[in-house]
Design a protein around this motif. Structure first.
Motif, short mmCIF file in Angstrom:
data_model
loop_
_atom_site.label_atom_id
_atom_site.label_comp_id
_atom_site.label_asym_id
_atom_site.label_seq_id
_atom_site.Cartn_x
_atom_site.Cartn_y
_atom_site.Cartn_z
N TRP A 206 12.66 1.48 8.93
CA TRP A 206 12.07 1.62 10.27
C TRP A 206 10.65 1.09 10.29
O TRP A 206 10.25 0.39 11.23
CB TRP A 206 12.12 3.09 10.68
N VAL A 207 9.88 1.38 9.24
CA VAL A 207 8.52 0.85 9.13
C VAL A 207 8.56 -0.67 9.10
O VAL A 207 7.81 -1.35 9.80
CB VAL A 207 7.81 1.39 7.87
N ASP B 56 0.86 -1.19 0.00
CA ASP B 56 0.00 0.00 0.00
C ASP B 56 0.89 1.24 0.00
O ASP B 56 1.32 1.72 1.05
CB ASP B 56 -0.92 -0.01 1.23
N GLU B 57 1.19 1.75 -1.20
CA GLU B 57 2.08 2.90 -1.32
C GLU B 57 1.49 4.15 -0.68
O GLU B 57 2.22 4.96 -0.10
CB GLU B 57 2.39 3.17 -2.79
N ASN B 58 0.17 4.31 -0.78
CA ASN B 58 -0.46 5.50 -0.21
C ASN B 58 -0.33 5.50 1.32
O ASN B 58 -0.05 6.54 1.92
CB ASN B 58 -1.93 5.57 -0.62
N GLU B 59 -0.53 4.32 1.93
CA GLU B 59 -0.39 4.24 3.39
C GLU B 59 1.06 4.46 3.80
O GLU B 59 1.34 5.13 4.80
CB GLU B 59 -0.86 2.87 3.87
N LEU B 60 1.99 3.92 3.02
CA LEU B 60 3.40 4.12 3.32
C LEU B 60 3.77 5.59 3.19
O LEU B 60 4.52 6.13 4.02
CB LEU B 60 4.26 3.28 2.39
N ALA B 61 3.25 6.27 2.17
CA ALA B 61 3.52 7.70 1.99
C ALA B 61 3.00 8.51 3.18
O ALA B 61 3.64 9.47 3.61
CB ALA B 61 2.89 8.19 0.69
N LYS B 62 1.86 8.11 3.74
CA LYS B 62 1.32 8.80 4.91
C LYS B 62 2.26 8.65 6.11
O LYS B 62 2.47 9.61 6.86
CB LYS B 62 -0.06 8.25 5.26
N ILE B 63 2.80 7.44 6.28
CA ILE B 63 3.73 7.21 7.39
C ILE B 63 5.00 8.03 7.18
O ILE B 63 5.51 8.66 8.13
CB ILE B 63 4.06 5.71 7.50
N ILE B 64 5.53 8.04 5.97
CA ILE B 64 6.74 8.82 5.67
C ILE B 64 6.48 10.29 5.95
O ILE B 64 7.34 10.99 6.52
CB ILE B 64 7.18 8.60 4.21
N ALA B 65 5.32 10.80 5.56
CA ALA B 65 4.98 12.20 5.82
C ALA B 65 4.94 12.48 7.32
O ALA B 65 5.42 13.52 7.78
CB ALA B 65 3.64 12.54 5.17
N ARG B 66 4.35 11.57 8.10
CA ARG B 66 4.30 11.74 9.55
C ARG B 66 5.70 11.84 10.14
O ARG B 66 5.99 12.70 10.98
CB ARG B 66 3.57 10.55 10.19
N VAL B 67 6.58 10.94 9.70
CA VAL B 67 7.95 10.96 10.22
C VAL B 67 8.65 12.25 9.82
O VAL B 67 9.34 12.88 10.63
CB VAL B 67 8.73 9.73 9.72
N ALA B 68 8.48 12.67 8.58
CA ALA B 68 9.14 13.89 8.10
C ALA B 68 8.70 15.13 8.87
O ALA B 68 9.50 16.05 9.10
CB ALA B 68 8.88 14.08 6.60
N ILE B 69 7.44 15.15 9.29
CA ILE B 69 6.92 16.30 10.02
C ILE B 69 7.30 16.26 11.50
O ILE B 69 7.08 17.21 12.25
CB ILE B 69 5.38 16.39 9.85
N GLY B 70 7.89 15.14 11.93
CA GLY B 70 8.34 15.02 13.31
C GLY B 70 7.42 14.20 14.20
O GLY B 70 7.57 14.22 15.42
#
Length: 264
Positions: free
Chosen positions: A91-92, A23-37
């Motif tokens: 990490w995921v 699920d690339e969209n779900e993975l992108a959401k997690i990456i965005a969360r990490v990037a924002i701190g």
């Protein structure tokens, strides 16, 4: 879940998994969360044991810094961004594949020269392993493992970076429910409790059983002892730099959307 796992191994030498991005969209959401701190929020979502409800909003500041982590400016080294994104993906994967572990959150600096990652596996009330993680997003995985990763593991095996390892393990234990982290550090370091995991991008040449054997050749020489000390994970992508660019752009679009919501 965004990633699933298929076991791979070479008997008596190493074990691990091949990752599949489901699920690339779900993975992108997690990456965005990490990037924002918000790695801790992402961790709760992945663990699904105590998910945030309602999900915390993104902070009003920090959007620009998050985009910088995920973008490649003119003159920048693409592999710095790609390496950081792959560390987050690693990490995921660790969150999903190690069920009883304290896992250090990703570094928030591109091209950081410290440990790529660290986790501590627990068995009930005791510590079973301190696992040193090396993550490599590369077009030449065998060369990178041979010239960079295995020599680095040999340094750890000789104890030449124990000061760094002690500090990292202690810091990670302090974040856990451990009441006396200092008392556990010596046991982890000196009682055969250090282990290693290589995570690397691969192409078709290293996606077969024979290719995997060649990829991790020498692992059991650089890190001797029980096979459980040596884990090797792979992400098979035909053009990983294009793929990382695409998922980074998806994460940036999520950050942009959250910023617009905050400005309403």
């Amino acid at each position: 879940m965004p990633i699933s796992f298929t076991p791979i191994e070479e008997e008596d030498s190493w074990f691990g998994t091949t990752w599949s991005i489901d699920d690339e969209n779900e993975l992108a959401k997690i990456i965005a969360r990490v990037a924002i701190g918000q790695a801790r929020v992402a961790e709760k979502i992945l663990q699904a044991t105590n998910p945030p409800s309602p999900s915390p909003k993104y902070p009003k500041s920090g959007f620009s810094a998050a985009r910088e982590l995920l973008a490649v400016k003119s003159g920048d080294k693409t592999y710095h961004r790609d390496g950081w994104v792959f560390q987050v993906i690693s990490w995921v994967a660790a969150q999903l594949s190690y069920k009883n572990a304290y896992i250090r959150t990703p570094q928030m600096i591109k091209a950081d020269k410290g440990l790529d990652g660290l986790l501590i596996e627990v068995d009930g009330d005791s510590i079973s392993k301190a696992v040193i993680l090396e993550d490599k997003a590369t077009e030449n995985p065998r060369q990178k493992i041979q010239s960079s990763v295995l020599p680095e593991f040999e340094v750890f095996e000789r104890g030449e970076r124990d000061n760094e390892l002690i500090a990292s393990v202690t810091s990670l234990l302090e974040r856990s429910s451990c009441t006396d982290p200092d008392s556990l550090v010596a046991e982890i370091l000196w009682d055969e409790k250090r282990a290693y995991r290589i995570a690397v991008t691969v192409g078709d040449a290293h996606a077969t059983a024979d290719g995997l054997k060649k990829l991790f050749k020498g692992y059991d020489v650089s890190v001797s002892g029980d096979r459980e000390k040596r884990r090797g994970d792979t992400l098979h992508l035909k053009d990983f730099r294009t793929w990382i660019d695409e998922i980074s752009n998806k994460a940036i679009a999520i950050i942009d959307m959250e910023e617009r919501k905050n400005n309403v």
